[in-house]
Every structure is written in C-alpha cells, then in structure tokens.
Design a protein around this motif. Structure first.
Motif, PDB file in Angstrom:
ATOM      1  N   GLU A 204      26.512  29.643  52.495  1.00 18.71           N
ATOM      2  CA  GLU A 204      25.075  29.938  52.477  1.00 18.71           C
ATOM      3  C   GLU A 204      24.627  30.812  53.644  1.00 18.71           C
ATOM      4  O   GLU A 204      23.468  31.207  53.708  1.00 18.71           O
ATOM      5  N   GLY A 205      25.546  31.114  54.562  1.00 19.10           N
ATOM      6  CA  GLY A 205      25.220  32.028  55.648  1.00 19.10           C
ATOM      7  C   GLY A 205      24.521  31.394  56.831  1.00 19.10           C
ATOM      8  O   GLY A 205      24.002  32.096  57.703  1.00 19.10           O
ATOM      9  N   ASP A 206      24.507  30.063  56.908  1.00 22.63           N
ATOM     10  CA  ASP A 206      23.876  29.388  58.051  1.00 22.63           C
ATOM     11  C   ASP A 206      24.752  29.464  59.293  1.00 22.63           C
ATOM     12  O   ASP A 206      24.254  29.394  60.423  1.00 22.63           O
ATOM     13  N   ILE A 207      26.063  29.583  59.081  1.00 20.77           N
ATOM     14  CA  ILE A 207      26.988  29.789  60.192  1.00 20.77           C
ATOM     15  C   ILE A 207      27.936  30.936  59.820  1.00 20.77           C
ATOM     16  O   ILE A 207      28.008  31.336  58.659  1.00 20.77           O
ATOM     17  N   LYS A 208      28.629  31.447  60.825  1.00 20.83           N
ATOM     18  CA  LYS A 208      29.578  32.533  60.598  1.00 20.83           C
ATOM     19  C   LYS A 208      30.938  32.161  61.190  1.00 20.83           C
ATOM     20  O   LYS A 208      31.049  31.243  62.011  1.00 20.83           O
ATOM     21  N   ALA A 209      31.954  32.915  60.775  1.00 20.20           N
ATOM     22  CA  ALA A 209      33.308  32.732  61.296  1.00 20.20           C
ATOM     23  C   ALA A 209      34.081  34.013  61.024  1.00 20.20           C
ATOM     24  O   ALA A 209      33.615  34.890  60.284  1.00 20.20           O
ATOM     25  N   ASN A 210      35.246  34.120  61.621  1.00 18.90           N
ATOM     26  CA  ASN A 210      36.120  35.256  61.341  1.00 18.90           C
ATOM     27  C   ASN A 210      36.876  34.966  60.054  1.00 18.90           C
ATOM     28  O   ASN A 210      38.000  34.468  60.070  1.00 18.90           O
ATOM     29  N   MET A 211      36.233  35.271  58.927  1.00 16.17           N
ATOM     30  CA  MET A 211      36.789  34.944  57.615  1.00 16.17           C
ATOM     31  C   MET A 211      37.973  35.822  57.246  1.00 16.17           C
ATOM     32  O   MET A 211      38.772  35.488  56.387  1.00 16.17           O
ATOM     33  N   GLU A 212      38.069  36.985  57.891  1.00 20.77           N
ATOM     34  CA  GLU A 212      39.101  37.944  57.508  1.00 20.77           C
ATOM     35  C   GLU A 212      40.472  37.613  58.108  1.00 20.77           C
ATOM     36  O   GLU A 212      41.490  37.784  57.459  1.00 20.77           O
ATOM     37  N   ASP A 213      40.464  37.154  59.337  1.00 30.62           N
ATOM     38  CA  ASP A 213      41.734  37.092  60.077  1.00 30.62           C
ATOM     39  C   ASP A 213      42.217  35.705  60.450  1.00 30.62           C
ATOM     40  O   ASP A 213      43.274  35.557  61.056  1.00 30.62           O
ATOM     41  N   GLN A 214      41.430  34.658  60.113  1.00 34.54           N
ATOM     42  CA  GLN A 214      41.860  33.312  60.477  1.00 34.54           C
ATOM     43  C   GLN A 214      41.571  32.350  59.336  1.00 34.54           C
ATOM     44  O   GLN A 214      40.481  32.358  58.761  1.00 34.54           O
ATOM     45  N   LEU A 215      42.547  31.528  58.988  1.00 35.51           N
ATOM     46  CA  LEU A 215      42.359  30.563  57.922  1.00 35.51           C
ATOM     47  C   LEU A 215      41.379  29.468  58.331  1.00 35.51           C
ATOM     48  O   LEU A 215      41.337  29.059  59.498  1.00 35.51           O
ATOM     49  N   ILE A 216      40.600  28.997  57.365  1.00 30.96           N
ATOM     50  CA  ILE A 216      39.711  27.867  57.629  1.00 30.96           C
ATOM     51  C   ILE A 216      40.574  26.659  57.995  1.00 30.96           C
ATOM     52  O   ILE A 216      41.435  26.236  57.216  1.00 30.96           O
ATOM     53  N   GLY A 217      40.358  26.146  59.189  1.00 33.71           N
ATOM     54  CA  GLY A 217      41.146  25.026  59.696  1.00 33.71           C
ATOM     55  C   GLY A 217      40.668  24.663  61.091  1.00 33.71           C
ATOM     56  O   GLY A 217      39.698  25.242  61.604  1.00 33.71           O
ATOM     57  N   PHE A 218      41.348  23.735  61.720  1.00 32.40           N
ATOM     58  CA  PHE A 218      40.892  23.205  63.001  1.00 32.40           C
ATOM     59  C   PHE A 218      40.732  24.255  64.092  1.00 32.40           C
ATOM     60  O   PHE A 218      39.892  24.129  64.985  1.00 32.40           O
ATOM     61  N   GLU A 219      41.557  25.310  64.057  1.00 31.43           N
ATOM     62  CA  GLU A 219      41.512  26.302  65.124  1.00 31.43           C
ATOM     63  C   GLU A 219      40.467  27.403  64.890  1.00 31.43           C
ATOM     64  O   GLU A 219      40.198  28.206  65.783  1.00 31.43           O
ATOM     65  N   MET A 220      39.898  27.447  63.699  1.00 27.19           N
ATOM     66  CA  MET A 220      38.881  28.474  63.422  1.00 27.19           C
ATOM     67  C   MET A 220      37.610  28.188  64.223  1.00 27.19           C
ATOM     68  O   MET A 220      37.184  27.045  64.345  1.00 27.19           O
ATOM     69  N   GLU A 221      37.016  29.252  64.764  1.00 26.78           N
ATOM     70  CA  GLU A 221      35.743  29.110  65.466  1.00 26.78           C
ATOM     71  C   GLU A 221      34.601  29.429  64.530  1.00 26.78           C
ATOM     72  O   GLU A 221      34.665  30.358  63.725  1.00 26.78           O
ATOM     73  N   VAL A 222      33.526  28.652  64.635  1.00 24.77           N
ATOM     74  CA  VAL A 222      32.304  28.895  63.869  1.00 24.77           C
ATOM     75  C   VAL A 222      31.126  28.950  64.834  1.00 24.77           C
ATOM     76  O   VAL A 222      31.175  28.418  65.943  1.00 24.77           O
ATOM     77  N   TRP A 223      30.064  29.628  64.422  1.00 23.29           N
ATOM     78  CA  TRP A 223      28.869  29.725  65.254  1.00 23.29           C
ATOM     79  C   TRP A 223      27.650  29.919  64.378  1.00 23.29           C
ATOM     80  O   TRP A 223      27.756  30.335  63.227  1.00 23.29           O
ATOM     81  N   ARG A 224      26.484  29.613  64.921  1.00 17.19           N
ATOM     82  CA  ARG A 224      25.245  29.792  64.173  1.00 17.19           C
ATOM     83  C   ARG A 224      24.919  31.263  64.008  1.00 17.19           C
ATOM     84  O   ARG A 224      25.256  32.085  64.857  1.00 17.19           O
ATOM     85  N   GLN A 225      24.224  31.547  62.919  1.00 16.77           N
ATOM     86  CA  GLN A 225      23.757  32.910  62.668  1.00 16.77           C
ATOM     87  C   GLN A 225      22.812  33.328  63.786  1.00 16.77           C
ATOM     88  O   GLN A 225      21.996  32.556  64.241  1.00 16.77           O
TER      89      GLN A 225
END
Length: 225
Positions: A204-225
């Motif tokens: 829904e775009g409430d948070i962002k992440a590096n969707m291109e280069d890192q798999l969704i998992g514990f090491e992925m970083e997320v942040w607010r829009q």
C-alpha cells in the motif's frame, strides 16, 4: 475501502491463445481489479503485471483494454494494447510490452512491430493519453524485484487486511530499520503476523524497502514513506 469499479473504463478483450503462439499463459488474481482473474500472454506481461499491481500509485488497471485498427502494406490490421493503467493523480497510461529483441531491425517482425507501436502512439496522442513501450530492461530491474513483488501480490490477495497494521507501522521510523528489529519490538505478535503486516504496508506504499536488490526477510531494511 476504495471501490475501483467506479474508475474502470475498460473490460479485457478476450484473445484466443492460438493467436499468441509461443508465449506462456498466466492467470493470477489481481487485488486492484477486485480479485478477478487477470489473463496475461507471456512471462514478460506477467512480470509487468507484478510491477503494476504492486505500485502504490496505481488505483486500477485493465489488461488487453482496447483494440485499434491500422494499415500495413495496404492491409488493414488490428492491435490490442497490453495494458491500461489509472494512477492516483488521474494519469492514464496505455502500455505495450515487448521483448527488446522485437524492437531490433534484425527481428523478422520488426516492420510490423514498429507500425503497431506507431499506430498505438498516434491513437494515444489524439486521445490525450500517455503511451509507453516497456521491455525487460524496464520491467526486470534488480535480481529480487519479481520474487518480492510476487510475494506481496500473493499476501494481499490471499489474506484479509491485518488488524495489527497500525501497530506494526508505529515501530517503523523514517530511516531504515531491519525487519528482525521490527519483529523484536513486536514480541506480542508472531513472526508470521509481522511479516504479513509488512507486506501489506509495502504493497500500500506506507513503507518502503529496497525491493529490487534484497529479498524480503530479516535482513531487509524498511522505512516510512
């Protein structure tokens, strides 16, 4: 909840699979088209659909939305756009999805492809719509983009919106935080529940992440829009 039906200007044109020879056939359910079956006629069209359905700026879309006519070598031909997209700012985009090799002069269908694209572009110009041709270079950026977006699409179409979304969003700062830290902060929730919430928030775009280069998992970083 947004009623996307009121924005839908087109209905998919049914295409005989025999006319789409040599391509794979995909039938996912699309969250932004009220979970109806979306019919896609190549791997590249499927990957493009993933980008569209997971784009928070897109309200809705329609595959194979419109057929136009054009003349090639004195013969009347028809062409169907691959997709129509409606964005939140009201922009309408018509898209043609092509493998890059089809756009090279050495390809046996080059003349027909170029004439088809010219006809589509002219129709969009006359009707004040945006038109883009997208190739695998535009669609398949990053080694993990397709896998991650598949995961988001499956999460939102196969589950109800979690009740804990606001709770999970509340622990995510403006700068990056690893998913394992989010899980640690929310020890009252199961790991599966936190991951599902994060997928919905990404979708829904409430948070962002590096969707291109890192798999969704514990090491992925997320942040607010």
């Amino acid at each position: 909840m947004t009623n996307r039906n009121e924005f839908m200007k087109y209905q998919p044109i049914k295409v005989l699979r025999s006319k789409k020879y040599g391509n794979n056939y995909w039938t996912p359910r699309g969250n932004k088209v009220d979970e109806r079956i979306v019919e896609l006629y190549s791997d590249l069209e499927y990957d493009h659909w993933l980008l569209v359905d997971t784009d928070p700026e897109v309200i809705t879309y329609c595959e194979q939305p419109m057929e136009i006519s054009y003349v090639l070598n004195g013969r009347l031909r028809t062409s169907i756009f691959d997709m129509w997209i409606l964005k939140k700012d009201g922009t309408e985009i018509f898209v043609e999805v092509k493998y890059k090799k089809e756009l090279t002069s050495k390809h046996p269908k080059h003349a027909r492809t170029q004439r088809q694209i010219e006809a589509q572009r002219e129709w969009c110009r006359m009707n004040n719509k945006l038109y883009v041709v997208r190739t695998e270079e535009d669609i398949r950026k990053g080694r993990h983009s397709i896998e991650n977006r598949t995961s988001l699409c499956m999460a939102v179409v196969n589950s109800k919106k979690p009740v804990s979304l606001k709770e999970v969003l509340g622990v995510i700062p403006g700068e990056g935080i690893k998913i394992k830290e989010v899980v640690r902060e929310l020890s009252n929730l199961s790991v599966e529940a936190v991951l599902l919430c994060l997928k919905w928030l990404l979708y829904e775009g409430d948070i962002k992440a590096n969707m291109e280069d890192q798999l969704i998992g514990f090491e992925m970083e997320v942040w607010r829009q």
